[in-house]
Structure formats: structure tokens, C-alpha cells
Scaffold this active site. Structure first.
Site, PDB file in Angstrom:
ATOM      1  N   ASP A 120     -14.586 -18.545 -13.475  1.00  0.00           N
ATOM      2  CA  ASP A 120     -14.788 -17.351 -14.281  1.00  0.00           C
ATOM      3  C   ASP A 120     -14.450 -16.064 -13.553  1.00  0.00           C
ATOM      4  O   ASP A 120     -14.419 -14.998 -14.168  1.00  0.00           O
ATOM      5  CB  ASP A 120     -16.257 -17.287 -14.753  1.00  0.00           C
ATOM      6  CG  ASP A 120     -16.517 -18.249 -15.902  1.00  0.00           C
ATOM      7  OD1 ASP A 120     -15.558 -18.537 -16.646  1.00  0.00           O
ATOM      8  OD2 ASP A 120     -17.656 -18.707 -16.053  1.00  0.00           O
TER       9      ASP A 120
ATOM     10  N   HIS B 231     -21.434 -22.514  -7.894  1.00  0.00           N
ATOM     11  CA  HIS B 231     -21.158 -23.634  -8.803  1.00  0.00           C
ATOM     12  C   HIS B 231     -22.055 -24.793  -8.391  1.00  0.00           C
ATOM     13  O   HIS B 231     -22.325 -24.983  -7.207  1.00  0.00           O
ATOM     14  CB  HIS B 231     -19.677 -24.051  -8.690  1.00  0.00           C
ATOM     15  CG  HIS B 231     -19.215 -24.866  -9.842  1.00  0.00           C
ATOM     16  ND1 HIS B 231     -19.390 -26.224  -9.901  1.00  0.00           N
ATOM     17  CD2 HIS B 231     -18.594 -24.503 -10.996  1.00  0.00           C
ATOM     18  CE1 HIS B 231     -18.879 -26.669 -11.042  1.00  0.00           C
ATOM     19  NE2 HIS B 231     -18.400 -25.650 -11.724  1.00  0.00           N
TER      20      HIS B 231
HETATM   21  N1  ACO Z   1     -24.807 -15.130  -6.448  1.00  0.00           N
HETATM   22  C1  ACO Z   1     -25.746 -15.130  -5.470  1.00  0.00           C
HETATM   23  N2  ACO Z   1     -26.441 -16.210  -5.098  1.00  0.00           N
HETATM   24  C2  ACO Z   1     -26.174 -17.360  -5.723  1.00  0.00           C
HETATM   25  C3  ACO Z   1     -25.206 -17.440  -6.745  1.00  0.00           C
HETATM   26  C4  ACO Z   1     -24.503 -16.279  -7.094  1.00  0.00           C
HETATM   27  N3  ACO Z   1     -23.592 -16.267  -8.065  1.00  0.00           N
HETATM   28  N4  ACO Z   1     -25.147 -18.713  -7.195  1.00  0.00           N
HETATM   29  C5  ACO Z   1     -26.059 -19.397  -6.489  1.00  0.00           C
HETATM   30  N5  ACO Z   1     -26.679 -18.586  -5.612  1.00  0.00           N
HETATM   31  C6  ACO Z   1     -27.726 -18.970  -4.654  1.00  0.00           C
HETATM   32  C7  ACO Z   1     -29.077 -19.029  -5.361  1.00  0.00           C
HETATM   33  O1  ACO Z   1     -29.771 -17.792  -5.304  1.00  0.00           O
HETATM   34  C8  ACO Z   1     -29.782 -20.123  -4.576  1.00  0.00           C
HETATM   35  O2  ACO Z   1     -30.201 -19.562  -3.358  1.00  0.00           O
HETATM   36  P1  ACO Z   1     -31.555 -20.121  -2.615  1.00  0.00           P
HETATM   37  O3  ACO Z   1     -31.267 -21.542  -2.265  1.00  0.00           O
HETATM   38  O4  ACO Z   1     -31.708 -19.231  -1.432  1.00  0.00           O
HETATM   39  O5  ACO Z   1     -32.660 -19.994  -3.618  1.00  0.00           O
HETATM   40  C9  ACO Z   1     -28.669 -21.101  -4.246  1.00  0.00           C
HETATM   41  O6  ACO Z   1     -27.477 -20.319  -4.222  1.00  0.00           O
HETATM   42  C10 ACO Z   1     -28.516 -22.208  -5.293  1.00  0.00           C
HETATM   43  O7  ACO Z   1     -28.408 -21.590  -6.550  1.00  0.00           O
HETATM   44  P2  ACO Z   1     -28.848 -22.266  -7.900  1.00  0.00           P
HETATM   45  O8  ACO Z   1     -28.974 -21.229  -8.960  1.00  0.00           O
HETATM   46  O9  ACO Z   1     -30.020 -23.174  -7.673  1.00  0.00           O
HETATM   47  O10 ACO Z   1     -27.570 -23.179  -8.173  1.00  0.00           O
HETATM   48  P3  ACO Z   1     -27.273 -23.946  -9.503  1.00  0.00           P
HETATM   49  O11 ACO Z   1     -26.418 -25.097  -9.114  1.00  0.00           O
HETATM   50  O12 ACO Z   1     -28.514 -24.222 -10.270  1.00  0.00           O
HETATM   51  O13 ACO Z   1     -26.438 -22.882 -10.380  1.00  0.00           O
HETATM   52  C11 ACO Z   1     -24.705 -21.555 -11.183  1.00  0.00           C
HETATM   53  C12 ACO Z   1     -25.065 -22.843 -10.465  1.00  0.00           C
HETATM   54  C13 ACO Z   1     -25.504 -21.439 -12.499  1.00  0.00           C
HETATM   55  C14 ACO Z   1     -23.228 -21.568 -11.543  1.00  0.00           C
HETATM   56  C15 ACO Z   1     -25.032 -20.366 -10.268  1.00  0.00           C
HETATM   57  O14 ACO Z   1     -24.230 -20.438  -9.101  1.00  0.00           O
HETATM   58  C16 ACO Z   1     -24.864 -19.028 -10.947  1.00  0.00           C
HETATM   59  O15 ACO Z   1     -25.785 -18.566 -11.641  1.00  0.00           O
HETATM   60  N6  ACO Z   1     -23.673 -18.355 -10.795  1.00  0.00           N
HETATM   61  C17 ACO Z   1     -23.399 -17.121 -11.462  1.00  0.00           C
HETATM   62  C18 ACO Z   1     -22.999 -17.356 -12.902  1.00  0.00           C
HETATM   63  C19 ACO Z   1     -21.608 -17.953 -13.016  1.00  0.00           C
HETATM   64  O16 ACO Z   1     -20.652 -17.493 -12.410  1.00  0.00           O
HETATM   65  N7  ACO Z   1     -21.498 -18.973 -13.865  1.00  0.00           N
HETATM   66  C20 ACO Z   1     -20.230 -19.661 -14.134  1.00  0.00           C
HETATM   67  C21 ACO Z   1     -20.201 -21.007 -13.505  1.00  0.00           C
HETATM   68  S1  ACO Z   1     -18.683 -21.823 -13.816  1.00  0.00           S
HETATM   69  C22 ACO Z   1     -18.834 -22.286 -15.422  1.00  0.00           C
HETATM   70  O17 ACO Z   1     -19.867 -22.542 -15.924  1.00  0.00           O
HETATM   71  C23 ACO Z   1     -17.651 -22.320 -16.222  1.00  0.00           C
END
Ligand code: ACO
Length: 377
Positions: free
Chosen positions: A314, A260
Site C-alpha cells: 500500500d 505486514h
Molecule cells: N508502524 C509502526 N509500528 C508498527 C507498524 C507500523 N505500520 N506495524 C507494526 N508495527 C509494530 C507494532 O507496534 C508492534 O510493535 P510491538 O511488538 O513493540 O508491540 C509490532 O510491530 C507488531 O505489530 P502488530 O500490529 O502486532 O502486527 P500485525 O501482524 O498484527 O499487523 C499490520 C500487521 C496490520 C499490517 C500492521 O503492520 C499495520 O497496522 N500496518 C499499518 C497499516 C497498513 O499498512 N496496512 C496494510 C497492510 S498490507 C494489506 O493489507 C494489503
């Protein structure tokens, strides 16, 4: 004007001043108008919570009764909207059907009086009342059935489940669904809320505001993740497969339902949803995908917990919805039914101190390029 540093994903950039909700991502706190989500989940109803979000305070008994009565009265949708929806392909995603239907409301309620509180209230009532009817109607129509008329003797949550499953839900199922709606009603400046506020800031109609937010919520990085979680749990298939599934994922793969932008601990809504899942299983039987989910959460905590990646809202919601008889491609539309409350609260707040949202960019292209005639390219 000072030139700011570009922040991919606008991370940390405030896009509004808002008094609607607050998240403390380190402590795992979510408040709506200052009230903790745990307390609302225990004591409130979705419509009372929607009123709180939109009008800034809990309603009196009379205000709540009036609000609920108005919403009951506006639940029906016009036959032209139903006829339009009948033409949607049954293979289309219900989020696309919802976005189209929400936008279509603007054709039928075209008058726009954004400075008139009575207009604002009517639009709020119409959207809260009609979105669940449209979600349920599309579900029945894509199966080749006529939609079911809403029932005035049922409350908001029970009526939706009735329209969806064509039978009255038992009170526990209806209450659990209502709590799910409370949990999903609002969440500060997330992607779909930002989208709603950008659209609102142009002073367009509220149906366009909600339609743009629905389109944004649909993506798998946002509301669409709940559907993908169930697909993933089914793919994993058993508790024993969890570790190898995680270890064989391609590097940098995102695991749906985790991570998140703001929460760096477990999302408090995931904790409440997990408890609701237990209540559902106690009454309606266990779901082995829950055991897979718990093991997956354990393995992800071990591998990614240090990076602040934990279960989000989620992750457990789909397991609860499945037990309520909601098909997986309706999970995100159901999320939208709830989030309409938050979007409308932000619409109203945006209008109160509006300035069109028009950010800037950092241009990285060329200048003074010659125009090359097509024959010479
Ligand atoms: N699984 C594995 N690694 C993850 C995940 C995940 N679900 N989420 C973040 N990371 C890692 C990324 O690979 C990144 O690693 P790095 O720093 O080594 O490159 C780091 O954590 C930061 O991730 P970002 O994608 O830059 O974080 P951001 O804040 O942009 O994205 C998001 C947040 C979109 C929710 C992301 O965590 C994600 O894609 N999660 C999966 C989809 C999901 O569950 N979405 C629902 C969110 S809740 C909602 O919207 C209602």
C-alpha cells in the site's frame, strides 16, 4: 478434541490448505500458482493472471480469448443497478458503494448452482466484468454525471480508466494500471480472503462472498491503508519534515503503508510499484510526494527495520494511482477490482473441499449467574 492456545489475530493458524499463492516473508517472495510475481508483472496481463489464479493454470491462447470475450460481453450493468446507485449519497465512501452494489448483483442473478461448473464460470465472469463498471459508475454519478458505457474495443485496464476519466488512456498508463491489478490480485490468507472463505463455506452465493470480502478490505489496517498513506504524505508536506513527523508520533502509532503480518522484509510488490512510479513520473511529470515517501521509507527502515517493519504494497500504490487520475478514495475500490480474482480463486477452492468454517472460542465469562430483576440493578 485438543484445546489449542488462543492466538490473537489467529497469527500462524492455518485456515485452509491452498495451492493458489505462496509468500515467503523472510525472503520477500510472492508466487501465484508457483510463478513469481515479478515474472507475471513483466509478462502477463491481469485477465490472464486472474485465469491462472482461478483455474490453476495459464490459459491457452483460445481459452484466454474466450475468457476476455466473455468478460467484455458482461461489462454492462443493469439499469436498475445504476438507478439504485444513483440513490447512494455522493458523500458515501466508494468502498461502501461497491460493497452494496456487489451484494445487489445477488438479487439480479439469484439462481445458485454451486456444483455446476458453467454457473461458477458465469459468476466469475460477471464479477470480474461488472465490479470495475460499478466503481467507475459511482465515481461519475457522485459528481452528478451519467456513467459512461464500457467500450468493447478497449481491454480490461484501458476500459476501466476510460470509464473513470471519460477519455481513453494512453497505452503506457493502461499497461501500468494492468500491472497494478496483477500485483493486487492475490495474497494468501489475508483478512479479506479469510472473510471470503468463511462466507463461501456457508454455500451462499458468490456475490455475497465478494461483498463480505469488500467490507473487510475497506479497513485501514488492510486495503484502506493506501488511501491513508497519501493523506499522511500530504500532511508531512516536505522531505525536511519527515524525521520530525516520525519522531513526534505518539508511542505505538502505526505508520500506514508499513508492516505486514507475513513480510518481514520489503514487500516485493512495493518494489515493483516503486519502479512503476518512476515510469509514470518519467512520462507524466514528477510528484514531490514521492520524494517524501522515499525519505519516510529511509527513516522507518532506520528506526523500525530491525523489527521487520518495511514498506508494504500500500505504500507506493497511491502515488501511481494518483498519476493515473484516480482519486484517493478510489484507491481501495481499485484494489478490490484486482483482488476479486483472488477471492474468486479461494471461493472455488473452498467449494471443492468445503466444510463450514466454524472455529471455537475460549470463554472468559461467568457461569450460573442469578437474573437480577430490573428494579434491583
Ligand atoms: N508502524 C509502526 N509500528 C508498527 C507498524 C507500523 N505500520 N506495524 C507494526 N508495527 C509494530 C507494532 O507496534 C508492534 O510493535 P510491538 O511488538 O513493540 O508491540 C509490532 O510491530 C507488531 O505489530 P502488530 O500490529 O502486532 O502486527 P500485525 O501482524 O498484527 O499487523 C499490520 C500487521 C496490520 C499490517 C500492521 O503492520 C499495520 O497496522 N500496518 C499499518 C497499516 C497498513 O499498512 N496496512 C496494510 C497492510 S498490507 C494489506 O493489507 C494489503
Amino acid at each position: 478434541m485438543t484445546v489449542c492456545e488462543y492466538k490473537p489475530g489467529l497469527e500462524g493458524i492455518p485456515a485452509a490448505q491452498s495451492s493458489i499463492s505462496h509468500v515467503d516473508g523472510q525472503k520477500g517472495i510472492l508466487e501465484y500458482r508457483g510463478i513469481h510475481i515479478e515474472e507475471l508483472a513483466e509478462k502477463s496481463t491481469f485477465l490472464e493472471t486472474a485465469y491462472l489464479l482461478i483455474w490453476g493454470q495459464l490459459p491457452t491462447k483460445e481459452e484466454l480469448e474466450e475468457f476476455e470475450k466473455d468478460i467484455r460481453y458482461h461489462r454492462r450493468i443493469k439499469y436498475r443497478i445504476r438507478d439504485m446507485m444513483k440513490c447512494f449519497p455522493e458523500t458515501g465512501h466508494p468502498m461502501d458503494a461497491l460493497q452494496t452494489s456487489a451484494a445487489a448483483l445477488g438479487l439480479f442473478y439469484a439462481r445458485r448452482a454451486l456444483d455446476n461448473p458453467a454457473y461458477i464460470r458465469k459468476a466469475v465472469v460477471r464479477l470480474l466484468a461488472k465490479i470495475p463498471t460499478m466503481v467507475a459508475a459511482f465515481q461519475l454519478m457522485r459528481k452528478g454525471n451519467d456513467p459512461v458505457r464500457p467500450r468493447d474495443d478497449l481491454d480490461y485496464a484501458a476500459n476501466f480508466l476510460y470509464m473513470l476519466n471519460e477519455r481513453e488512456p494512453d497505452p503506457l498508463a493502461a499497461r501500468i494500471f494492468d500491472v497494478c491489478l496483477i500485483l493486487h490480485a492475490e495474497q494468501t490468507m489475508n483478512a479479506s480472503t479469510f472473510s471470503a472463505r468463511v462466507t463461501a463455506s456457508t454455500l451462499t452465493d458468490p456475490y455475497a462472498v465478494v461483498a463480505s470480502a469488500v467490507g473487510t478490505l475497506a479497513g485501514p489496517l488492510h486495503g484502506g491503508a493506501n488511501e491513508e498513506v497519501i493523506t499522511m504524505l500530504e500532511e508531512i508536506g516536505s522531505v525536511e519534515n519527515v524525521r520530525s513527523y516520525v519522531e513526534n508520533l505518539p508511542p505505538k502509532a502505526k505508520i500506514m503503508g508499513f508492516g505486514h503480518r507475513v513480510y518481514k522484509v520489503k514487500d516485493p510488490r512495493a518494489t515493483i510499484l516503486q519502479k512503476l512510479a518512476h515510469q509514470m513520473f518519467d512520462k507524466y511529470g514528477h510528484d514531490m510526494h514521492y520524494d517524501i515517501a522515499v525519505e519516510l521509507e529511509r527513516v522507518i527502515k532506520e528506526k523500525l527495520g530491525d523489527k521487520g517493519i518495511h514498506a508494504n504494497v500500500d505504500f507506493y500504490s497511491g502515488l501511481v494511482y494518483r498519476k493515473l487520475g484516480i482519486p484517493s478514495d478510489l484507491f481501495t475500490p481499485v484494489f478490490a477490482i484486482a483482488r476479486v480474482a483472488g477471492w474468486l480463486a479461494h471461493w472455488k477452492e473452498q467449494l471443492a473441499e468445503n466444510r463450514i468454517l466454524r472455529p471455537t472460542q475460549i470463554y472468559t465469562g461467568d457461569h450460573d449467574m442469578p437474573y437480577t430483576p430490573i428494579a434491583q440493578r
